[in-house]
Scaffold this active site. Structure first.
Site, PDB file in Angstrom:
ATOM      1  CG  HIS A 102       6.916   4.930   1.304  1.00 11.76           C
ATOM      2  ND1 HIS A 102       6.425   5.967   2.078  1.00 11.76           N
ATOM      3  CD2 HIS A 102       6.960   3.851   2.131  1.00 11.76           C
ATOM      4  CE1 HIS A 102       6.207   5.543   3.301  1.00 11.76           C
ATOM      5  NE2 HIS A 102       6.504   4.253   3.374  1.00 11.76           N
ATOM      6  CG  HIS A 154      -0.091  -0.008   2.506  1.00 14.18           C
ATOM      7  ND1 HIS A 154       0.447  -1.172   3.021  1.00 14.18           N
ATOM      8  CD2 HIS A 154       0.314   0.984   3.343  1.00 14.18           C
ATOM      9  CE1 HIS A 154       1.126  -0.895   4.115  1.00 14.18           C
ATOM     10  NE2 HIS A 154       1.070   0.409   4.335  1.00 14.18           N
TER      11      HIS A 154
END
EC number: 3.1.-.-
Lengths: 170, 170
Positions: A115, A34
């Protein structure tokens, strides 16, 4: 209850990230790969309707977009987390910003670095070795993002989705 | 791509189920505790909009409801899965039925038995032992259900939520 807000990239990107996470991330099984939009925050479950109402507005304010990933990076010297760096385009920054204001407490200590974590809690030598190898490998990923998820944490540290919010709707 | 449709009960019930699953269900980390509404089915991801549109209709046709769990049961002799038996109230049956018709292939071999799996793939003696103990313990759970989830399976066998559908809306 502890909630968090995140984007799941496409299955292809999740599979690619998981191939690495499985080996290098001890928290691999607690949540799918995620991009965190808002770090965990406490909310009374009885007030969650207010949160979801606001999240619908936030989601509606940004149209679906493409993300780009073209390198591996790390958070050293703060932590030895290794991640796929997502280019911080305007839409991601807008989403993140809106989740730190209004009814949302600003719970972000550092500037927003979108990220996908692929490794953490490694011992030093392994860390150096893997960073080196992944940087050489290179990444070139383009992915379509049209939704984000509100999740809550269970006792065992894993995360369950409470609700999905579609970008650019309503 | 392989999709499935399920209800996540409340955090409290998930935590309670996980305390058992952690010890007795080797597939524990692949998905949060859930009630399956439709078993895994293949759909072209390019046709997923049609599926979600239909799921919004299905969700809208049933108002939120309470489920009751008051016993542990098993699927023996078919499998040695142990589960929390959810009383098969009308709303659950209506949801399940609508997901086996129209654009949805009927992929259900047996009659619908709403349940939350807490143990599977046990060896025979352990199975007998745990069933006996859990039946003695007894369960008395009431839980509010106001949504279900469309999920897809990743390469590693874990499931990611694609979208949430709120009951009784639209």
């Amino acid at each position: 209850m502890k909630y968090g807000i995140a984007i799941f990239p496409s299955k292809t990107v999740q599979d690619q990230a998981n191939a690495l996470r499985k080996r290098y991330d001890p928290r691999y099984s607690l949540i799918p790969p995620h991009i965190t939009l808002k770090y965990p925050f406490e909310t009374d479950p009885e007030k969650i309707d207010e949160v979801t109402q606001e999240l619908r507005k936030v989601a509606g304010s940004v149209d679906p977009f493409y993300i780009h990933i073209n390198k591996v990076s790390t958070f050293e010297p703060i932590t030895n987390t290794i991640y796929l760096k997502v280019e911080p385009i305007e839409q991601l920054k807008m989403l993140n910003e809106q989740l730190q204001q209004g009814i949302f407490e600003n719970n972000q200590d550092h500037s927003f670095v979108p990220h996908i974590t692929i490794a953490q809690d490694l011992v030093h030598d392994e860390f150096r070795d893997i960073v080196g190898r992944l940087k050489m490998e290179g990444f070139e990923i383009k992915d379509y993002i049209d939704r984000f998820q509100l999740l809550y944490e269970l006792e065992n540290g894993s995360w369950t989705v409470y609700e999905t919010f579609l970008l650019g709707k309503e």
